[in-house]
Design a protein around this motif. Structure first.
Motif, PDB file in Angstrom:
ATOM      1  N   GLN A   1       0.826  -1.213   0.000  1.00 34.05           N
ATOM      2  CA  GLN A   1       0.000   0.000   0.000  1.00 34.05           C
ATOM      3  C   GLN A   1       0.862   1.265   0.000  1.00 34.05           C
ATOM      4  OE1 GLN A   1      -3.145   0.033   2.930  1.00 34.05           O
ATOM      5  NE2 GLN A   1      -4.221  -1.639   1.934  1.00 34.05           N
ATOM      6  N   VAL A   2       1.936   1.247   0.786  1.00 30.97           N
ATOM      7  CA  VAL A   2       2.730   2.483   0.891  1.00 30.97           C
ATOM      8  C   VAL A   2       3.821   2.570  -0.170  1.00 30.97           C
ATOM      9  CG1 VAL A   2       2.347   2.774   3.375  1.00 30.97           C
ATOM     10  CG2 VAL A   2       4.373   1.531   2.609  1.00 30.97           C
ATOM     11  N   ASP A   3       4.088   1.451  -0.854  1.00 35.08           N
ATOM     12  CA  ASP A   3       5.253   1.459  -1.732  1.00 35.08           C
ATOM     13  C   ASP A   3       4.989   0.788  -3.087  1.00 35.08           C
ATOM     14  OD1 ASP A   3       7.754   1.506  -2.801  1.00 35.08           O
ATOM     15  OD2 ASP A   3       8.771   0.524  -1.153  1.00 35.08           O
ATOM     16  N   ALA A   4       4.840  -0.545  -3.078  1.00 33.39           N
ATOM     17  CA  ALA A   4       4.889  -1.299  -4.340  1.00 33.39           C
ATOM     18  C   ALA A   4       3.789  -0.944  -5.338  1.00 33.39           C
ATOM     19  CB  ALA A   4       4.856  -2.794  -4.041  1.00 33.39           C
ATOM     20  N   SER A   5       2.614  -0.545  -4.838  1.00 32.09           N
ATOM     21  CA  SER A   5       1.491  -0.365  -5.771  1.00 32.09           C
ATOM     22  C   SER A   5       1.575   0.936  -6.566  1.00 32.09           C
ATOM     23  CB  SER A   5       0.167  -0.416  -5.000  1.00 32.09           C
ATOM     24  OG  SER A   5       0.129   0.635  -4.070  1.00 32.09           O
ATOM     25  N   VAL A   6       2.461   1.826  -6.148  1.00 30.11           N
ATOM     26  CA  VAL A   6       2.560   3.123  -6.823  1.00 30.11           C
ATOM     27  C   VAL A   6       3.930   3.274  -7.473  1.00 30.11           C
ATOM     28  CG1 VAL A   6       2.544   5.619  -6.450  1.00 30.11           C
ATOM     29  CG2 VAL A   6       0.969   4.169  -5.202  1.00 30.11           C
ATOM     30  N   GLY A   7       3.959   3.775  -8.692  1.00 31.93           N
ATOM     31  CA  GLY A   7       5.259   4.051  -9.313  1.00 31.93           C
ATOM     32  C   GLY A   7       5.512   3.300 -10.593  1.00 31.93           C
ATOM     33  N   GLY A   8       4.646   2.334 -10.914  1.00 33.90           N
ATOM     34  CA  GLY A   8       4.707   1.708 -12.233  1.00 33.90           C
ATOM     35  C   GLY A   8       5.808   0.678 -12.452  1.00 33.90           C
ATOM     36  N   LYS A   9       6.536   0.306 -11.394  1.00 31.74           N
ATOM     37  CA  LYS A   9       7.579  -0.719 -11.596  1.00 31.74           C
ATOM     38  C   LYS A   9       6.953  -2.103 -11.481  1.00 31.74           C
ATOM     39  CE  LYS A   9      11.874   1.396  -9.936  1.00 31.74           C
ATOM     40  NZ  LYS A   9      12.947   1.292  -8.938  1.00 31.74           N
ATOM     41  N   LEU A  10       7.138  -2.908 -12.520  1.00 33.45           N
ATOM     42  CA  LEU A  10       6.591  -4.268 -12.537  1.00 33.45           C
ATOM     43  C   LEU A  10       7.732  -5.223 -12.835  1.00 33.45           C
ATOM     44  CD1 LEU A  10       3.640  -3.458 -14.947  1.00 33.45           C
ATOM     45  CD2 LEU A  10       3.538  -3.489 -12.454  1.00 33.45           C
ATOM     46  N   ALA A  11       7.750  -6.368 -12.168  1.00 33.04           N
ATOM     47  CA  ALA A  11       8.874  -7.275 -12.446  1.00 33.04           C
ATOM     48  C   ALA A  11       8.653  -8.650 -11.842  1.00 33.04           C
ATOM     49  CB  ALA A  11      10.166  -6.688 -11.890  1.00 33.04           C
ATOM     50  N   ILE A  12       9.450  -9.577 -12.347  1.00 36.78           N
ATOM     51  CA  ILE A  12       9.550 -10.903 -11.734  1.00 36.78           C
ATOM     52  C   ILE A  12      11.028 -11.187 -11.456  1.00 36.78           C
ATOM     53  CG2 ILE A  12       7.444 -11.898 -12.721  1.00 36.78           C
ATOM     54  CD1 ILE A  12       9.299 -13.172 -14.894  1.00 36.78           C
ATOM     55  N   ASP A  13      11.261 -12.163 -10.595  1.00 34.52           N
ATOM     56  CA  ASP A  13      12.632 -12.560 -10.280  1.00 34.52           C
ATOM     57  C   ASP A  13      13.111 -13.542 -11.348  1.00 34.52           C
ATOM     58  OD1 ASP A  13      12.144 -11.084  -8.000  1.00 34.52           O
ATOM     59  OD2 ASP A  13      11.692 -12.839  -6.765  1.00 34.52           O
ATOM     60  N   PHE A  14      14.422 -13.568 -11.566  1.00 36.23           N
ATOM     61  CA  PHE A  14      14.958 -14.455 -12.597  1.00 36.23           C
ATOM     62  C   PHE A  14      16.364 -14.889 -12.202  1.00 36.23           C
ATOM     63  CE2 PHE A  14      16.844 -15.201 -16.891  1.00 36.23           C
ATOM     64  CZ  PHE A  14      15.950 -16.176 -17.312  1.00 36.23           C
ATOM     65  N   LYS A  15      16.592 -16.214 -12.207  1.00 34.01           N
ATOM     66  CA  LYS A  15      17.938 -16.748 -11.877  1.00 34.01           C
ATOM     67  C   LYS A  15      18.483 -16.147 -10.582  1.00 34.01           C
ATOM     68  CE  LYS A  15      18.656 -18.922 -15.929  1.00 34.01           C
ATOM     69  NZ  LYS A  15      18.498 -20.356 -15.989  1.00 34.01           N
ATOM     70  N   TYR A  16      17.747 -16.202  -9.533  1.00 35.40           N
ATOM     71  CA  TYR A  16      18.150 -15.713  -8.204  1.00 35.40           C
ATOM     72  C   TYR A  16      18.293 -14.193  -8.115  1.00 35.40           C
ATOM     73  CZ  TYR A  16      19.131 -20.630  -7.798  1.00 35.40           C
ATOM     74  OH  TYR A  16      19.009 -21.980  -7.830  1.00 35.40           O
ATOM     75  N   ALA A  17      18.064 -13.469  -9.198  1.00 31.15           N
ATOM     76  CA  ALA A  17      18.153 -12.011  -9.096  1.00 31.15           C
ATOM     77  C   ALA A  17      16.747 -11.449  -8.969  1.00 31.15           C
ATOM     78  CB  ALA A  17      18.852 -11.431 -10.316  1.00 31.15           C
ATOM     79  N   LYS A  18      16.563 -10.621  -7.961  1.00 34.53           N
ATOM     80  CA  LYS A  18      15.230 -10.052  -7.726  1.00 34.53           C
ATOM     81  C   LYS A  18      14.874  -9.020  -8.796  1.00 34.53           C
ATOM     82  CE  LYS A  18      13.277  -8.593  -4.203  1.00 34.53           C
ATOM     83  NZ  LYS A  18      12.447  -8.372  -3.035  1.00 34.53           N
ATOM     84  N   ASN A  19      13.640  -9.085  -9.254  1.00 28.02           N
ATOM     85  CA  ASN A  19      13.087  -8.072 -10.171  1.00 28.02           C
ATOM     86  C   ASN A  19      13.958  -7.839 -11.411  1.00 28.02           C
ATOM     87  OD1 ASN A  19      11.021  -7.665  -8.295  1.00 28.02           O
ATOM     88  ND2 ASN A  19      12.178  -6.108  -7.213  1.00 28.02           N
ATOM     89  N   LEU A  20      14.551  -8.895 -11.926  1.00 29.66           N
ATOM     90  CA  LEU A  20      15.472  -8.733 -13.060  1.00 29.66           C
ATOM     91  C   LEU A  20      14.739  -8.499 -14.374  1.00 29.66           C
ATOM     92  CD1 LEU A  20      18.619  -8.907 -13.452  1.00 29.66           C
ATOM     93  CD2 LEU A  20      18.178 -11.112 -14.512  1.00 29.66           C
ATOM     94  N   ILE A  21      13.597  -9.160 -14.541  1.00 29.67           N
ATOM     95  CA  ILE A  21      12.856  -9.038 -15.795  1.00 29.67           C
ATOM     96  C   ILE A  21      11.586  -8.228 -15.533  1.00 29.67           C
ATOM     97  CG2 ILE A  21      11.767 -10.317 -17.696  1.00 29.67           C
ATOM     98  CD1 ILE A  21      14.667 -11.099 -17.391  1.00 29.67           C
TER      99      ILE A  21
END
Ligand SMILES: NC(=O)c1ccc[n+]([C@@H]2O[C@H](COP(=O)([O-])OP(=O)(O)OC[C@H]3O[C@@H](n4cnc5c(N)ncnc54)[C@H](O)[C@@H]3O)[C@@H](O)[C@H]2O)c1
Ligand SMILES: [Zn+2]
Length: 351
Positions: free
Chosen positions: A123-143
């Motif tokens: 609510q205070v962070d992730a939902s605002v700002g337009g950044k979307l991602a998934i984790d890939f090969k142990y790296a967070k939010n790489l793709i």
């Protein structure tokens, strides 16, 4: 109804839960899907009265924020006839929001999605700002990508079922927002002994206002948006290593608290943050968060992880530091020796 307007969408607060039904009806979508995880399917979906929406449930947790899960959801969307006039409602924490937004943005080159964040952190962070991602090969939010939802709908009712640890997790980002941009908010929250005994809707509103203002001025993080990374340069490294080493890994916010203490130290030692303010920050954070045995993580691993961060430039490690409480600046280079001092400071603080 309170709201905050960004360039392409609105964040709605404190309305009746039925608001969504009216919003969706007006838009005339061809089909409506709700993405949930095992927790939010049970605890949050019953609060939304959307009987015609098709539910897609995935397992809860960061370990499922990956391409395999996306593929399963895309298959389900295809099977149920989703098209470019469909809508996806992401009902959950940051994992559901980040991944659901990514799923909707890629399917048929993108269809509308709404964020309904159900954790304090989202609510205070992730939902605002337009950044979307998934984790890939142990790296967070790489793709991932930047893409806005058509609406963010925030309601404090969802927070009632949130476990204490998750609640504190979200508070870490609240402390961060106050420290980087709002001294008045910091003064308001620094004396709180019980974080549950506050008007959380009001606190969430103030935090979304801070984050919105920052991302509005720099949507793609070329400059000022980097202040949102305070505590995250060191925090991310600690989070990743804890995930690898610990039976009960640190949550994101817990790691960010460690990062904020270390980076506040650097802000004082190598910048302009006054010693009294450093002491105040440490004292407030210590009151709510217990110490972590940072000495058990190999120092070279922390340093190497920080050097790999996608936010760096040409191999140097860059961080956001506090000039004073409520004011931050970015792109400060951190050397290995300085990190050592910061880690030492943290360990001494919790000795
Ligand atoms: N896009 C961004 O700008 C941004 C910013 C910060 C964090 N994030 C991402 O957000 C994720 C972390 O988000 P999170 O902390 O919300 O984690 P999460 O989505 O994993 O949720 C945490 C836990 O709480 C449960 N839960 C959710 N709502 C609940 C409720 N109302 N009652 C009870 N349980 C509930 C979930 O099932 C899960 O087990 C990370 O993947 C991180 O990368 C993104
Ligand atoms: Zn964060």
């Amino acid at each position: 109804m309170k709201n905050i307007t960004l360039d392409n969408y609105v964040v709605i607060f404190e309305d009746k839960l039925d608001f969504l039904i009216e919003f969706i009806a007006e838009k005339g979508y061809s089909s409506v899907f709700i993405l949930t995880d095992t927790q939010t399917e049970q605890l949050c979906k019953p609060l939304l009265n959307l009987p015609d929406a098709i539910s897609i449930e995935i397992p809860e947790g960061e370990t499922f924020k990956n391409l395999d899960t996306c593929q399963e959801v895309w298959e389900m969307l295809l099977k149920c006839g989703a098209d470019r006039k469909s809508l996806l409602i992401n009902l959950g924490g940051g994992v559901i929001g980040d991944m659901g937004g990514f799923i909707a943005s890629c399917y048929m080159r993108g269809f509308d999605f709404i964020q309904v964040p159900t954790t304090l952190l989202s609510q205070v962070d992730a939902s605002v700002g337009g950044k979307l991602a998934i984790d890939f090969k142990y790296a967070k939010n790489l793709i991932g990508l930047f893409k806005d939802p058509v609406l963010v709908f925030i309601h404090d009712k969802f927070l009632q079922t949130l476990p204490e640890q998750q609640y504190l997790n979200g508070w870490a980002e609240i402390f961060k927002h106050a420290l980087i941009a709002d001294k008045q908010l910091w003064n308001e929250i620094k004396h709180l002994s019980n974080l549950r005994q506050v008007n959380i809707q009001d606190i969430v509103f103030k935090n979304v206002a801070i984050k919105s203002e920052v991302v509005r001025t720099d949507p793609f993080e070329s400059g000022r948006r980097k202040i949102l990374n305070f505590g995250h340069t060191i925090g991310h490294a600690v989070e990743a290593l804890s995930l690898k080493n610990d039976e009960h890994p640190l949550l994101h916010g817990e790691a960010v608290v460690i990062g904020m203490i270390c980076e506040a130290f650097l802000s004082h030692k190598y910048g302009t943050l006054h010693e009294d303010e450093l002491e105040e920050i440490v004292q407030v954070l210590r009151q709510h968060y217990s110490g972590y045995p940072l000495n058990k993580l190999p120092f070279s691993d922390i340093w190497n992880f920080m050097r790999m961060d996608k936010k760096n430039n040409k191999g140097t490690v860059l961080a956001c530091l506090l000039d004073s409480i409520g004011k931050a600046s970015w792109d400060h280079e951190i050397a290995e020796e300085q990190l050592k001092e910061a880690v030492h400071f943290y360990i001494q603080t919790f000795r």
